[in-house]
Design a protein around this motif. Structure first.
Motif, PDB file in Angstrom:
ATOM      1  N   ALA A   1     -24.645  11.883   8.371  1.00 44.66           N
ATOM      2  CA  ALA A   1     -24.776  10.418   8.430  1.00 44.66           C
ATOM      3  C   ALA A   1     -26.104  10.024   9.075  1.00 44.66           C
ATOM      4  O   ALA A   1     -26.820   9.140   8.584  1.00 44.66           O
ATOM      5  N   LEU A   2     -26.440  10.711  10.145  1.00 42.94           N
ATOM      6  CA  LEU A   2     -27.717  10.402  10.811  1.00 42.94           C
ATOM      7  C   LEU A   2     -28.902  10.811   9.936  1.00 42.94           C
ATOM      8  O   LEU A   2     -29.904  10.097   9.865  1.00 42.94           O
ATOM      9  N   ALA A   3     -28.762  11.913   9.246  1.00 47.90           N
ATOM     10  CA  ALA A   3     -29.864  12.421   8.403  1.00 47.90           C
ATOM     11  C   ALA A   3     -30.075  11.552   7.171  1.00 47.90           C
ATOM     12  O   ALA A   3     -31.110  11.670   6.512  1.00 47.90           O
ATOM     13  N   THR A   4     -29.106  10.707   6.842  1.00 52.26           N
ATOM     14  CA  THR A   4     -29.227   9.848   5.651  1.00 52.26           C
ATOM     15  C   THR A   4     -29.264   8.357   6.018  1.00 52.26           C
ATOM     16  O   THR A   4     -29.070   7.506   5.166  1.00 52.26           O
ATOM     17  N   HIS A   5     -29.496   8.053   7.302  1.00 51.84           N
ATOM     18  CA  HIS A   5     -29.556   6.642   7.740  1.00 51.84           C
ATOM     19  C   HIS A   5     -28.301   5.873   7.337  1.00 51.84           C
ATOM     20  O   HIS A   5     -28.376   4.698   6.980  1.00 51.84           O
ATOM     21  N   ASP A   6     -27.143   6.520   7.427  1.00 49.31           N
ATOM     22  CA  ASP A   6     -25.915   5.903   6.909  1.00 49.31           C
ATOM     23  C   ASP A   6     -25.228   5.079   8.007  1.00 49.31           C
ATOM     24  O   ASP A   6     -24.234   5.503   8.606  1.00 49.31           O
ATOM     25  N   TYR A   7     -25.761   3.894   8.219  1.00 50.31           N
ATOM     26  CA  TYR A   7     -25.224   3.076   9.321  1.00 50.31           C
ATOM     27  C   TYR A   7     -23.819   2.556   9.037  1.00 50.31           C
ATOM     28  O   TYR A   7     -23.093   2.217   9.959  1.00 50.31           O
ATOM     29  N   VAL A   8     -23.440   2.501   7.776  1.00 52.37           N
ATOM     30  CA  VAL A   8     -22.058   2.090   7.472  1.00 52.37           C
ATOM     31  C   VAL A   8     -21.085   3.163   7.967  1.00 52.37           C
ATOM     32  O   VAL A   8     -20.097   2.861   8.639  1.00 52.37           O
ATOM     33  N   TRP A   9     -21.390   4.422   7.662  1.00 48.26           N
ATOM     34  CA  TRP A   9     -20.540   5.526   8.152  1.00 48.26           C
ATOM     35  C   TRP A   9     -20.484   5.500   9.690  1.00 48.26           C
ATOM     36  O   TRP A   9     -19.424   5.672  10.287  1.00 48.26           O
ATOM     37  N   LEU A  10     -21.628   5.278  10.297  1.00 48.77           N
ATOM     38  CA  LEU A  10     -21.667   5.289  11.765  1.00 48.77           C
ATOM     39  C   LEU A  10     -20.806   4.178  12.344  1.00 48.77           C
ATOM     40  O   LEU A  10     -20.045   4.385  13.290  1.00 48.77           O
ATOM     41  N   PHE A  11     -20.899   2.966  11.750  1.00 52.60           N
ATOM     42  CA  PHE A  11     -20.038   1.858  12.189  1.00 52.60           C
ATOM     43  C   PHE A  11     -18.575   2.244  12.029  1.00 52.60           C
ATOM     44  O   PHE A  11     -17.745   2.001  12.915  1.00 52.60           O
ATOM     45  N   GLU A  12     -18.263   2.842  10.912  1.00 51.23           N
ATOM     46  CA  GLU A  12     -16.865   3.147  10.594  1.00 51.23           C
ATOM     47  C   GLU A  12     -16.312   4.285  11.443  1.00 51.23           C
ATOM     48  O   GLU A  12     -15.099   4.512  11.451  1.00 51.23           O
ATOM     49  N   HIS A  13     -17.179   4.994  12.136  1.00 55.73           N
ATOM     50  CA  HIS A  13     -16.713   6.080  12.993  1.00 55.73           C
ATOM     51  C   HIS A  13     -16.989   5.807  14.462  1.00 55.73           C
ATOM     52  O   HIS A  13     -17.034   6.719  15.279  1.00 55.73           O
ATOM     53  N   GLY A  14     -17.180   4.521  14.787  1.00 54.59           N
ATOM     54  CA  GLY A  14     -17.163   4.117  16.187  1.00 54.59           C
ATOM     55  C   GLY A  14     -18.473   4.247  16.930  1.00 54.59           C
ATOM     56  O   GLY A  14     -18.491   4.171  18.166  1.00 54.59           O
TER      57      GLY A  14
ATOM     58  N   PHE B   1     -32.711  -7.710   6.295  1.00 54.81           N
ATOM     59  CA  PHE B   1     -32.010  -6.453   6.566  1.00 54.81           C
ATOM     60  C   PHE B   1     -30.667  -6.721   7.254  1.00 54.81           C
ATOM     61  O   PHE B   1     -29.637  -6.157   6.882  1.00 54.81           O
ATOM     62  N   GLN B   2     -30.703  -7.606   8.246  1.00 53.50           N
ATOM     63  CA  GLN B   2     -29.476  -7.893   8.996  1.00 53.50           C
ATOM     64  C   GLN B   2     -28.397  -8.453   8.074  1.00 53.50           C
ATOM     65  O   GLN B   2     -27.206  -8.146   8.216  1.00 53.50           O
ATOM     66  N   THR B   3     -28.806  -9.276   7.133  1.00 51.58           N
ATOM     67  CA  THR B   3     -27.855  -9.872   6.200  1.00 51.58           C
ATOM     68  C   THR B   3     -27.277  -8.800   5.263  1.00 51.58           C
ATOM     69  O   THR B   3     -26.078  -8.782   4.991  1.00 51.58           O
ATOM     70  N   GLU B   4     -28.153  -7.892   4.817  1.00 54.07           N
ATOM     71  CA  GLU B   4     -27.649  -6.815   3.943  1.00 54.07           C
ATOM     72  C   GLU B   4     -26.678  -5.906   4.693  1.00 54.07           C
ATOM     73  O   GLU B   4     -25.650  -5.476   4.157  1.00 54.07           O
ATOM     74  N   MET B   5     -26.993  -5.641   5.949  1.00 53.55           N
ATOM     75  CA  MET B   5     -26.082  -4.815   6.755  1.00 53.55           C
ATOM     76  C   MET B   5     -24.703  -5.467   6.845  1.00 53.55           C
ATOM     77  O   MET B   5     -23.672  -4.799   6.686  1.00 53.55           O
ATOM     78  N   ALA B   6     -24.698  -6.773   7.092  1.00 57.07           N
ATOM     79  CA  ALA B   6     -23.424  -7.500   7.166  1.00 57.07           C
ATOM     80  C   ALA B   6     -22.664  -7.385   5.839  1.00 57.07           C
ATOM     81  O   ALA B   6     -21.447  -7.138   5.825  1.00 57.07           O
ATOM     82  N   GLN B   7     -23.387  -7.517   4.736  1.00 56.31           N
ATOM     83  CA  GLN B   7     -22.717  -7.436   3.425  1.00 56.31           C
ATOM     84  C   GLN B   7     -22.130  -6.046   3.189  1.00 56.31           C
ATOM     85  O   GLN B   7     -21.030  -5.914   2.667  1.00 56.31           O
ATOM     86  N   LYS B   8     -22.854  -5.025   3.609  1.00 56.80           N
ATOM     87  CA  LYS B   8     -22.350  -3.662   3.406  1.00 56.80           C
ATOM     88  C   LYS B   8     -21.113  -3.363   4.251  1.00 56.80           C
ATOM     89  O   LYS B   8     -20.395  -2.404   3.985  1.00 56.80           O
ATOM     90  N   LEU B   9     -20.925  -4.189   5.301  1.00 55.55           N
ATOM     91  CA  LEU B   9     -19.756  -3.997   6.175  1.00 55.55           C
ATOM     92  C   LEU B   9     -18.669  -5.034   5.895  1.00 55.55           C
ATOM     93  O   LEU B   9     -17.669  -5.109   6.613  1.00 55.55           O
TER      94      LEU B   9
END
Lengths: 327, 121
Positions: free
Chosen positions: B60-73, B100-108
């Motif tokens: 997750a860290l190696a792929t900048h996967d902030y959605v996974w990181l959010f979902e795992h606390g 960017f912030q808006t896209e992050m919100a949409q992805k979550l």
């Protein structure tokens, strides 16, 4: 004894500095209104003529870290550096050097322990934007010595809302008994409903405007019973994942006291969050009240509580949430 | 799962401009280098005998996967701040302020109305 001449509770918004200092053509459309309100609010502190600022905030993982995280911490230094690299990077906030009031820090720490509030202490505390934002908004000269107090609003399990209030009550007693002829103002910042890093961030309004309506009424009327009956860690999370910063506003209300009405209340819907600016004068003078009245005229603010029944909140009430007629 | 170690990564990268640039440009190599040079160390002398990423965390860290990181606390503030540092400027230039912030919100967005994954440890 020292005199507590003002208690200020406000939100802190790290975008303010950049929004109001950029070249005019680069400022966001809401900047002028925001600046007018903030500069009016500043006058409520100026009228209190403080010599020392007791400042309450929360470090945002700039220095305090999970290897050793305090619930409540006081700085005890002659000087404080302020603003971290990543705050300069993200918000454009400049670096500051603030003087510390070592005597009041020492007295505050010892008396808190006497009252069984077992604070941690730092002798190498660097100040972050939770304390620099209010310096920028209400004391931009940055010319007064501070006593910084940090709380944990970020790392669960958090202290209870009741505990934040009790800490505020204790700080009030300690300022009132501080053997000094100085005038002290207490300034604390936190949040109304707020979402950071979650799906409700940066929306059209803050994540829960009706929480904000209640919060402003409760704070501005000193209604500790309503807060303790309605506000829990879970209810704050429901209003936005970073809403726990409300507890720092509650702490400030604790300094002002139960049932004490605020002398200046303002708020501003800043699309993704709501700003709030509140001042109490514990030992009201006519000059202070006149200053608050002038500021209120400039900012279209209130010189007393703002209730959740205020028409400003109507736009956020659907039929589902509207109070029953006569309620 | 080591929420602490993931948070330590986000925290120590975000506070250092050289690590921020490195993580933006080559996340996989940066994670590996961080584990050797930063993650294991409590101070310049003492190092951990037990902290490490799971394979999923490392990926997750190696792929900048902030959605996974959010979902795992991972802590929401660290997760937001670091990825703003990585992407805000580029997104804002292309699509305007807070893109960017808006896209992050949409992805979550699928978390709206639900209890979020806990950041408690």
């Amino acid at each position: 004894m020292a005199e507590l001449t003002a208690v200020l509770a406000s939100t802190h918004h790290p975008f303010y500095y950049k929004a109001t200092t950029s070249p005019q053509d680069q400022r966001p459309p809401y900047a002028a209104d925001w600046q007018r309100k903030v500069e009016a609010y500043r006058e409520t502190l100026t009228a209190a003529e403080p010599d020392i600022l007791v400042m309450v905030g929360a470090d945002h993982f700039h220095q305090l870290w999970l290897d050793n995280y305090p619930q409540f911490l006081i700085g005890k230094q002659e000087t404080y550096d302020a603003t971290f690299y990543n705050e300069e990077r993200e918000f454009g906030i400049p670096k500051y050097t603030l003087a510390g009031d070592l005597e009041l820090s020492r007295y505050m720490h010892e008396e808190l322990l006497v009252k069984e509030f077992d604070f941690s202490v730092s002798h190498e505390l660097k100040i972050d934007h939770s304390i620099i934002c209010p310096i920028i908004t209400v004391r931009p000269q940055a010319d007064l010595p501070i006593v910084p107090i940090y709380t944990n609003i970020f790392v669960p399990p958090l202290p209870s809302p009741r505990r934040f209030y009790q800490v505020g009550r204790a700080i009030r007693e300690i300022i009132d008994s501080f053997p000094s002829d100085k005038k002290v103002a207490a300034i604390g910042t936190g949040h109304l409903s707020l979402e950071l890093g979650g799906p409700r961030q940066f929306g059209e309004h803050g994540p829960d405007p009706l929480f904000d309506a209640d919060a402003i009424e409760w704070l501005s009327t000193g209604n500790i019973d309503a807060i303790l009956a309605n506000v829990t860690h879970e209810s704050m999370a429901g209003a936005g994942n970073a809403t726990h910063g409300f507890m720092d506003l509650l702490l400030m209300m604790g300094i002002a006291g139960p049932g004490v009405h605020a002398d200046y209340v303002d708020h501003l819907d800043l699309f993704h969050t709501r700003e709030m600016y509140m001042t109490w004068y514990p030992n009201r003078t006519q000059d202070q009240l006149d200053a608050a009245a002038r500021a209120a005229q400039t900012a279209q603010a209130s010189t007393g509580p703002i209730y959740a029944t205020d028409p400003a909140w109507e736009q956020f009430r659907t039929e589902h949430t509207a109070p029953a007629v006569g309620a | 799962m080591s929420k602490y170690y993931v948070n330590k990564f986000l925290f120590t990268i975000d506070r250092d401009p050289e690590w921020v640039a490195s993580y933006r440009d080559d996340p996989r190599a940066t994670v590996e280098r961080w584990e050797k040079d930063v993650g294991r160390w409590l101070n310049p002398v003492e190092q951990t005998s037990w902290l490490e990423f799971t394979a999923e965390e490392r990926e997750a860290l190696a792929t900048h996967d902030y959605v996974w990181l959010f979902e795992h606390g991972a802590h929401f503030f660290l997760n937001l701040t670091l990825f703003i540092a990585l992407f805000d400027e580029e997104y804002a230039a292309a699509r305007g302020p807070l893109a960017f912030q808006t896209e992050m919100a949409q992805k979550l967005d699928h978390w709206t109305g639900r209890d979020y994954p806990s950041v408690a440890m």
